[in-house]
Design a protein around this motif. Structure first.
Motif, PDB file in Angstrom:
ATOM      1  N   GLN A  44      -5.035  -8.855 -11.540  1.00  0.00           N
ATOM      2  CA  GLN A  44      -3.700  -8.344 -11.798  1.00  0.00           C
ATOM      3  C   GLN A  44      -3.600  -7.928 -13.248  1.00  0.00           C
ATOM      4  O   GLN A  44      -4.152  -8.564 -14.129  1.00  0.00           O
ATOM      5  N   TRP A  77      -0.851  -3.161   2.372  1.00  0.00           N
ATOM      6  CA  TRP A  77      -1.390  -4.377   1.781  1.00  0.00           C
ATOM      7  C   TRP A  77      -0.323  -5.125   0.998  1.00  0.00           C
ATOM      8  O   TRP A  77       0.577  -4.532   0.413  1.00  0.00           O
ATOM      9  N   ASP A  78      -0.460  -6.442   0.991  1.00  0.00           N
ATOM     10  CA  ASP A  78       0.499  -7.297   0.291  1.00  0.00           C
ATOM     11  C   ASP A  78       0.427  -7.082  -1.210  1.00  0.00           C
ATOM     12  O   ASP A  78      -0.624  -6.762  -1.763  1.00  0.00           O
ATOM     13  N   THR A  79       1.572  -7.276  -1.863  1.00  0.00           N
ATOM     14  CA  THR A  79       1.673  -7.143  -3.314  1.00  0.00           C
ATOM     15  C   THR A  79       2.362  -8.387  -3.869  1.00  0.00           C
ATOM     16  O   THR A  79       3.123  -9.044  -3.160  1.00  0.00           O
ATOM     17  N   TRP A 105       1.088   0.088   0.184  1.00  0.00           N
ATOM     18  CA  TRP A 105       1.494  -1.170  -0.455  1.00  0.00           C
ATOM     19  C   TRP A 105       2.795  -1.685   0.156  1.00  0.00           C
ATOM     20  O   TRP A 105       3.797  -0.978   0.179  1.00  0.00           O
ATOM     21  N   GLY A 162      -0.767   1.389  -7.158  1.00  0.00           N
ATOM     22  CA  GLY A 162      -1.458   0.102  -7.240  1.00  0.00           C
ATOM     23  C   GLY A 162      -1.528  -0.457  -8.649  1.00  0.00           C
ATOM     24  O   GLY A 162      -1.583  -1.672  -8.854  1.00  0.00           O
ATOM     25  N   TRP A 165       0.545  -3.359 -10.133  1.00  0.00           N
ATOM     26  CA  TRP A 165       0.129  -4.758 -10.010  1.00  0.00           C
ATOM     27  C   TRP A 165      -1.303  -5.012 -10.443  1.00  0.00           C
ATOM     28  O   TRP A 165      -1.623  -6.116 -10.888  1.00  0.00           O
ATOM     29  N   TYR A 166      -2.192  -4.040 -10.270  1.00  0.00           N
ATOM     30  CA  TYR A 166      -3.627  -4.285 -10.392  1.00  0.00           C
ATOM     31  C   TYR A 166      -4.315  -3.353 -11.379  1.00  0.00           C
ATOM     32  O   TYR A 166      -3.896  -2.227 -11.575  1.00  0.00           O
ATOM     33  N   PRO A 179      -7.761  -2.787  -0.620  1.00  0.00           N
ATOM     34  CA  PRO A 179      -7.066  -2.584  -1.896  1.00  0.00           C
ATOM     35  C   PRO A 179      -8.040  -2.418  -3.064  1.00  0.00           C
ATOM     36  O   PRO A 179      -7.817  -1.590  -3.943  1.00  0.00           O
TER      37      PRO A 179
END
Length: 189
Positions: A44, A77-79, A105, A162, A165-166, A179
């Motif tokens: 993250q 995908w979960d965040t 997301w 993305g 968060w990442y 992801p």
């Protein structure tokens, strides 16, 4: 002597090609959540550390290879947190493609939040290389996309969202398999 040189050169070329395009095994085993879905743990971007608040994350387009098309139904995908975005008028022609990328997301909704602008050429105010096609400043303060610089605009949008968060993963080229794959540092056309 000449045969050995060519044989050695061929082996080195094949090994280099495999290494260049093979996905790393770093993300091979994913723990499952209570629903049995894989949970991917990407690095993250420092939410507890304000040093990343204004950092730009450039994404460069490389190569001439045609990207695999986006899946008809993205994974969602979960965040870690809920976020939102809105499209500026410059993205009118790309709105459905960008929304398709955002669908990758969960908990990312349209309406307020991060402004998303579309450019007509490579992005020069993000840092990075000469073929920068996407940039996310400060974990979603603003996003710029050059949709004309890639063959898969939905993948570019998913990648830039993305970055809310990442950080980048260790894959070489972005793709749709996970992801971590979406968060590769390059879009390989």
């Amino acid at each position: 002597m000449t045969k050995r040189f060519f044989r050695t050169s061929a082996v080195v070329a094949v090994a280099s090609a495999i290494a260049m395009f093979a996905a790393p095994s770093t993300y091979a085993a994913y723990p499952a959540n209570e629903e049995g879905r894989a949970v991917v743990q990407l690095a993250q971007v420092g939410h507890d550390d304000d040093s990343h608040a204004t950092e730009a994350h450039p994404t460069e387009a490389i190569g001439k290879r045609k990207a695999a098309p986006a899946p008809t139904r993205l994974a969602g995908w979960d965040t870690p947190t809920a976020r939102s975005y809105y499209l500026t008028s410059s993205c009118r022609n790309w709105a459905s493609t960008i929304r398709q990328g955002a669908a990758a997301w969960n908990r990312l909704t349209e309406g307020g939040g991060t402004p998303v602008e579309c450019r007509n050429g490579y992005i020069t105010d993000c840092g990075g290389g000469t073929r920068v096609v996407g940039c996310n400043w400060g974990r979603g303060q603003r996003i710029a996309l050059y949709m004309g610089g890639v063959t898969d605009g939905a993948l570019l949008a998913a990648h830039e969202f993305g970055h809310d968060w990442y950080g980048h993963s260790t894959y070489r080229c972005a793709g749709w398999s996970s992801p971590a794959h979406v968060m590769a540092p390059s879009i390989c056309n």
